[in-house]
Design a protein around this motif. Structure first.
Motif, PDB file in Angstrom:
ATOM      1  N   GLU A  91       0.829  -1.204   0.000  1.00 30.93           N
ATOM      2  CA  GLU A  91       0.000   0.000   0.000  1.00 30.93           C
ATOM      3  C   GLU A  91       0.868   1.261   0.000  1.00 30.93           C
ATOM      4  O   GLU A  91       0.588   2.219  -0.739  1.00 30.93           O
ATOM      5  N   PHE A  92       1.924   1.266   0.840  1.00 34.01           N
ATOM      6  CA  PHE A  92       2.795   2.430   0.890  1.00 34.01           C
ATOM      7  C   PHE A  92       3.564   2.587  -0.414  1.00 34.01           C
ATOM      8  O   PHE A  92       3.851   3.704  -0.848  1.00 34.01           O
ATOM      9  N   ARG A  93       3.901   1.468  -1.035  1.00 38.18           N
ATOM     10  CA  ARG A  93       4.578   1.551  -2.331  1.00 38.18           C
ATOM     11  C   ARG A  93       3.670   2.205  -3.361  1.00 38.18           C
ATOM     12  O   ARG A  93       4.081   3.073  -4.131  1.00 38.18           O
ATOM     13  N   ARG A  94       2.377   1.824  -3.363  1.00 41.64           N
ATOM     14  CA  ARG A  94       1.426   2.433  -4.292  1.00 41.64           C
ATOM     15  C   ARG A  94       1.230   3.920  -3.993  1.00 41.64           C
ATOM     16  O   ARG A  94       1.130   4.746  -4.899  1.00 41.64           O
ATOM     17  N   ILE A 197       0.745 -11.912 -20.931  1.00 40.50           N
ATOM     18  CA  ILE A 197       1.327 -10.872 -20.078  1.00 40.50           C
ATOM     19  C   ILE A 197       2.628 -11.387 -19.461  1.00 40.50           C
ATOM     20  O   ILE A 197       2.679 -12.504 -18.938  1.00 40.50           O
ATOM     21  N   ILE A 198       3.664 -10.586 -19.522  1.00 39.12           N
ATOM     22  CA  ILE A 198       4.935 -10.920 -18.889  1.00 39.12           C
ATOM     23  C   ILE A 198       5.002 -10.180 -17.554  1.00 39.12           C
ATOM     24  O   ILE A 198       4.856  -8.953 -17.506  1.00 39.12           O
ATOM     25  N   LEU A 199       5.217 -10.933 -16.483  1.00 35.60           N
ATOM     26  CA  LEU A 199       5.185 -10.378 -15.130  1.00 35.60           C
ATOM     27  C   LEU A 199       6.590 -10.257 -14.550  1.00 35.60           C
ATOM     28  O   LEU A 199       7.493 -11.014 -14.922  1.00 35.60           O
ATOM     29  N   PRO A 200       6.776  -9.318 -13.617  1.00 33.11           N
ATOM     30  CA  PRO A 200       8.069  -9.235 -12.907  1.00 33.11           C
ATOM     31  C   PRO A 200       8.230 -10.426 -11.980  1.00 33.11           C
ATOM     32  O   PRO A 200       7.270 -10.873 -11.351  1.00 33.11           O
ATOM     33  N   LEU A 201       9.435 -10.953 -11.902  1.00 32.75           N
ATOM     34  CA  LEU A 201       9.698 -12.109 -11.049  1.00 32.75           C
ATOM     35  C   LEU A 201       9.984 -11.668  -9.617  1.00 32.75           C
ATOM     36  O   LEU A 201      10.487 -10.569  -9.371  1.00 32.75           O
ATOM     37  N   SER A 202       9.663 -12.541  -8.687  1.00 31.07           N
ATOM     38  CA  SER A 202       9.918 -12.253  -7.278  1.00 31.07           C
ATOM     39  C   SER A 202      11.413 -12.299  -6.996  1.00 31.07           C
ATOM     40  O   SER A 202      12.146 -13.131  -7.537  1.00 31.07           O
ATOM     41  N   ARG A 223       3.898  -6.954  -5.600  1.00 27.73           N
ATOM     42  CA  ARG A 223       3.802  -5.570  -6.056  1.00 27.73           C
ATOM     43  C   ARG A 223       2.373  -5.041  -5.977  1.00 27.73           C
ATOM     44  O   ARG A 223       2.160  -3.868  -5.680  1.00 27.73           O
ATOM     45  N   VAL A 224       1.404  -5.891  -6.259  1.00 26.08           N
ATOM     46  CA  VAL A 224      -0.003  -5.475  -6.334  1.00 26.08           C
ATOM     47  C   VAL A 224      -0.810  -6.317  -5.355  1.00 26.08           C
ATOM     48  O   VAL A 224      -0.821  -7.543  -5.440  1.00 26.08           O
ATOM     49  N   GLU A 225      -1.507  -5.649  -4.433  1.00 25.40           N
ATOM     50  CA  GLU A 225      -2.246  -6.372  -3.412  1.00 25.40           C
ATOM     51  C   GLU A 225      -3.609  -6.851  -3.904  1.00 25.40           C
ATOM     52  O   GLU A 225      -4.104  -7.880  -3.454  1.00 25.40           O
ATOM     53  N   ASN A 226      -4.224  -6.103  -4.838  1.00 21.29           N
ATOM     54  CA  ASN A 226      -5.599  -6.397  -5.225  1.00 21.29           C
ATOM     55  C   ASN A 226      -5.686  -7.451  -6.331  1.00 21.29           C
ATOM     56  O   ASN A 226      -6.406  -7.288  -7.308  1.00 21.29           O
ATOM     57  N   THR A 236       4.669 -30.993 -12.937  1.00 18.12           N
ATOM     58  CA  THR A 236       3.958 -31.922 -12.045  1.00 18.12           C
ATOM     59  C   THR A 236       2.444 -31.829 -12.152  1.00 18.12           C
ATOM     60  O   THR A 236       1.746 -32.719 -11.687  1.00 18.12           O
ATOM     61  N   GLY A 237       1.930 -30.733 -12.712  1.00 21.56           N
ATOM     62  CA  GLY A 237       0.485 -30.538 -12.772  1.00 21.56           C
ATOM     63  C   GLY A 237      -0.108 -30.054 -11.464  1.00 21.56           C
ATOM     64  O   GLY A 237      -1.338 -29.964 -11.334  1.00 21.56           O
ATOM     65  N   SER A 238       0.726 -29.732 -10.475  1.00 26.49           N
ATOM     66  CA  SER A 238       0.221 -29.264  -9.182  1.00 26.49           C
ATOM     67  C   SER A 238      -0.360 -27.862  -9.299  1.00 26.49           C
ATOM     68  O   SER A 238       0.057 -27.068 -10.139  1.00 26.49           O
ATOM     69  N   ILE A 239      -1.335 -27.574  -8.448  1.00 27.08           N
ATOM     70  CA  ILE A 239      -2.051 -26.289  -8.465  1.00 27.08           C
ATOM     71  C   ILE A 239      -1.578 -25.456  -7.276  1.00 27.08           C
ATOM     72  O   ILE A 239      -1.461 -25.962  -6.155  1.00 27.08           O
ATOM     73  N   SER A 240      -1.310 -24.178  -7.531  1.00 29.21           N
ATOM     74  CA  SER A 240      -0.869 -23.263  -6.479  1.00 29.21           C
ATOM     75  C   SER A 240      -1.690 -21.988  -6.536  1.00 29.21           C
ATOM     76  O   SER A 240      -2.222 -21.620  -7.586  1.00 29.21           O
ATOM     77  N   LEU A 241      -1.783 -21.317  -5.393  1.00 29.30           N
ATOM     78  CA  LEU A 241      -2.475 -20.030  -5.305  1.00 29.30           C
ATOM     79  C   LEU A 241      -1.539 -19.029  -4.637  1.00 29.30           C
ATOM     80  O   LEU A 241      -1.067 -19.260  -3.519  1.00 29.30           O
ATOM     81  N   ALA A 242      -1.258 -17.916  -5.325  1.00 33.05           N
ATOM     82  CA  ALA A 242      -0.361 -16.879  -4.793  1.00 33.05           C
ATOM     83  C   ALA A 242      -1.183 -15.674  -4.345  1.00 33.05           C
ATOM     84  O   ALA A 242      -2.092 -15.233  -5.052  1.00 33.05           O
ATOM     85  N   GLU A 243      -0.850 -15.153  -3.168  1.00 34.07           N
ATOM     86  CA  GLU A 243      -1.520 -13.966  -2.630  1.00 34.07           C
ATOM     87  C   GLU A 243      -0.554 -13.237  -1.720  1.00 34.07           C
ATOM     88  O   GLU A 243       0.076 -13.845  -0.845  1.00 34.07           O
ATOM     89  N   ARG A 244      -0.380 -11.898  -1.961  1.00 34.17           N
ATOM     90  CA  ARG A 244       0.515 -11.070  -1.160  1.00 34.17           C
ATOM     91  C   ARG A 244       1.939 -11.639  -1.123  1.00 34.17           C
ATOM     92  O   ARG A 244       2.605 -11.601  -0.100  1.00 34.17           O
TER      93      ARG A 244
END
Length: 307
Positions: A91-94, A197-202, A223-226, A236-244
């Protein structure tokens, strides 16, 4: 004549002092309002209120010349400011980015909440991810949660599609022989906005088992919270969910649906904590008129309306 001139200068000094104090209060209120707009979530409101109370207590102890208490409170305010900057870094970065770009108007505008995804959209996404995972086809979906993402946060914006969300379209996009399968796909509401879309890497140190898609999902959610990202591993076909910036893996299809329902349903606690600027002005004006009428012993607007 000399006494009158001296008295006029004294009154002028008092008026300037009162004007500066009023300006000081207005600027602090404006800064507080901007912080609330940037945070825009009720769950962090109490932390901001506690910080404001500490600042007011520090200022009051300084006025009353309580030196030891003022010293302790000042250190507490500094420590809390650092802690908030770490906890709310996105938030402060934004806030700093908008300030640096000169987008002052956006600092006073609460972000409009995106219409929650319907169950049908969530089902289409989950069904598509299920098939992609079964066939070990890599995929990366960016799903907006509380507001549109600024495309300047992407390394490459991608190709505009503006199509309805469907499992067939999602599976087609990520087929290995298509031109857009390597990039991410952005979902806004019930529509697929763009792909490729090409995204910035962590920049975080991650496990060697994680590929580019996982690091990209972590990078954009840092970078983006929303937004949240759904990742399907090609190996492997594994499913992941990324948040914050945090990766939750591996997930079953059932767990993925529960997670999307929890984050995208209308009951998620993501209410705006700062009202619109004009409505805020009307509220302040109404309360000020009410206080003046009480002090002067005048009937209030409500009592006049009743009469």
């Amino acid at each position: 004549m000399g006494d009158w001139w001296k008295q006029w200068l004294i009154n002028l000094g008092r008026s300037q002092s009162l004007l500066l104090e009023t300006l000081d209060i207005i600027l602090v209120l404006a800064l507080t309002y901007m912080i609330l707009v940037v945070i825009s979530e009720r769950r962090t409101l109490w932390m901001v209120r506690g910080f404001i109370i500490l600042m007011l207590a520090s200022a009051l102890s300084g006025r009353l010349q309580l030196q030891l208490l003022n010293f302790v409170l000042e250190k507490l305010v500094i420590g809390c400011a650092v802690a908030m900057a770490v906890a709310l870094q996105s938030e402060f970065r934004r806030f700093l980015e908008q300030l640096g770009r000169g987008e002052f108007r956006l600092l006073f505008q609460p972000s409009n909440l995106v219409i929650p995804k319907s169950d049908n959209v969530i089902d289409e996404i989950v069904d598509a991810v299920k098939e992609l995972s079964k066939n070990r086809i890599g995929a990366l979906l960016i799903i907006e949660t509380t507001g549109p993402i600024d495309e300047r946060d992407f390394s490459v914006p991608g190709v505009k599609l503006n199509a309805e969300v469907s499992k067939e379209l999602i599976q087609t996009i990520f087929q290995p022989k298509t031109l857009l399968h390597d990039g991410a796909t952005l979902v806004r509401g019930s529509r697929i906005v763009s792909s490729g879309i090409i995204l910035p890497l962590s920049g975080r140190t991650a496990s060697r088992q994680l590929g580019t898609r996982h690091r990209a999902a972590m990078g954009i959610t840092e970078r983006v919270e929303n937004c949240i990202c759904v990742v399907v591993s090609e190996e492997t076909g594994s499913i992941s969910l990324a948040e914050r910036g945090t990766l939750n893996r591996p997930l079953t299809v059932t767990k993925l649906k529960e997670s999307l329902d929890a984050r995208l349903s209308p009951t998620v606690d993501r209410e705006a904590v700062a009202p619109g600027l004009f409505s805020l002005g009307r509220q302040i004006r109404g309360k000020a008129l009410f206080m003046v009428s009480r002090l002067l012993g005048l009937p209030s607007t409500a009592s006049r309306d009743k009469k």
